[in-house]
Design an enzyme around this catalytic site. Structure first.
Site, short mmCIF file in Angstrom:
data_model
loop_
_atom_site.label_atom_id
_atom_site.label_comp_id
_atom_site.label_asym_id
_atom_site.label_seq_id
_atom_site.Cartn_x
_atom_site.Cartn_y
_atom_site.Cartn_z
N GLU A 146 0.83 -1.20 0.00
CA GLU A 146 0.00 0.00 0.00
C GLU A 146 0.87 1.25 0.00
OE1 GLU A 146 -3.87 1.96 2.25
OE2 GLU A 146 -2.78 0.29 3.21
N TYR A 181 -7.30 8.03 -0.51
CA TYR A 181 -7.04 8.95 0.60
C TYR A 181 -5.59 9.40 0.60
CZ TYR A 181 -5.95 10.38 5.38
OH TYR A 181 -5.48 11.06 6.48
N HIS A 182 -4.67 8.47 0.46
CA HIS A 182 -3.25 8.79 0.46
C HIS A 182 -2.83 9.48 -0.85
CE1 HIS A 182 -2.67 6.62 4.18
NE2 HIS A 182 -3.32 5.60 3.66
N GLU A 240 -12.75 2.05 2.59
CA GLU A 240 -12.10 2.12 3.90
C GLU A 240 -12.48 3.43 4.59
OE1 GLU A 240 -7.65 1.18 5.44
OE2 GLU A 240 -7.81 2.82 4.00
#
Length: 289
Positions: A146, A181-182, A240
């Protein structure tokens, strides 16, 4: 393609009762797959998980975030080896539970580092992942790294950095895992990283910029889903989100949940399932050739 949800949307504990809550919630919301966080692989009964999933017709994947005592990227070979042993255990648990993928921050500790990664630490991580890739392949499990933001690792923060790191790993059973998100923090856009990752993209997390309801933040989901469609991506797409209304105080602190944007797991999950499927349906109508 499987549309899934992270187990922490429903519960912060994964004993038999917690597993039932997560699996039932996954099924009720209309998802195909449940991602189980292996916070302690030794505490998971893989055979039990497999039976419960089979009873509900739900598939599974698993994720991990290593801690400082099991940092695969540590310059201390003993610490790195401890992380490798933990991941060996995790691979065995995933295989026993019938899962086919282990993803997450499995190349370093998931924490804020105060200095850049050392070349020795990077080598420790890459070499260990090469061995783990082989072990996982023999067990029928694939690994996906990830790509997370600078506050959660110092090893890889963008898709292109991930690709360069995969060159060091040099095993075709180790792939990339992108998380919107990241990406929204680190990438210059939401389309190019997906296309850059190409055939190495094996797992996707869908999360809003503030970890709340999809479509209420700043993530350019339209561009991201166009990228997936253009790429012909057919792997898991997993929602998530975190709230201290569900997870424990200690885990909330680890994840930095200082304010809650939701409290109703069922409503959040059902909304996310519709949102993801609607996005995929919308981009499928476009001519992207």
């Amino acid at each position: 393609m499987q549309i899934g949800v992270h187990g922490l949307v429903f519960t912060g504990t994964f004993d038999e009762a917690g597993l039932n809550t997560a699996i039932s919630g996954t099924q009720a919301a209309g998802f195909d797959l449940l991602e189980l966080p292996l916070m302690d692989p030794s505490s998971f009964d893989g055979a039990l998980v497999r039976r419960m999933l089979d009873d509900h017709g739900v598939a599974m994947s698993a994720s991990m975030g290593l801690d400082a005592d099991h940092d695969l990227s540590s310059s201390d070979a003993t610490v790195s080896r401890s992380g490798e042993s933990l991941l060996e255990n995790a691979i065995d648990v995933v295989a026993e539970a019938g899962g086919s993928q282990l993803c997450g921050v499995i190349y370093s500790a998931m924490q804020k580092y105060m200095t850049p990664v050392t070349e020795l630490g990077r080598s420790h991580s890459a070499e260990a992942l090469g061995r783990l890739g082989a072990r996982a392949e023999a067990a029928g499990v694939s690994l996906a790294l990830e790509i997370v933001n600078r506050y959660e690792t110092n090893v890889v923060n963008t898709a292109r950095e991930g690709l360069r790191f995969l060159d060091l790993v040099d095993h075709d059973n180790v792939h990339l895992h992108l998380d919107t998100y990241h990406m929204n923090i680190e990438e210059a856009g939401m389309l190019e990283p997906v296309l850059d990752a190409g055939g190495q993209l094996a797992y996707v997390h869908i999360g809003e910029s503030h970890r709340g309801y999809l479509g209420t933040g700043t993530v350019d989901f339209g561009a991201f889903f166009r990228g997936l469609t253009r790429l012909g991506y057919d792997g898991p797409i997993v929602f998530e989100s975190f709230s201290s209304a569900v997870v424990s105080e200690s885990l909330s602190n680890t994840l930095g949940i200082w304010r809650n944007l939701w409290e109703d797991s069922a409503d959040l999950a059902a909304h996310a399932n519709r949102f993801i499927r609607d996005q995929l349906r919308a981009v499928a109508t476009l001519d992207l050739q």
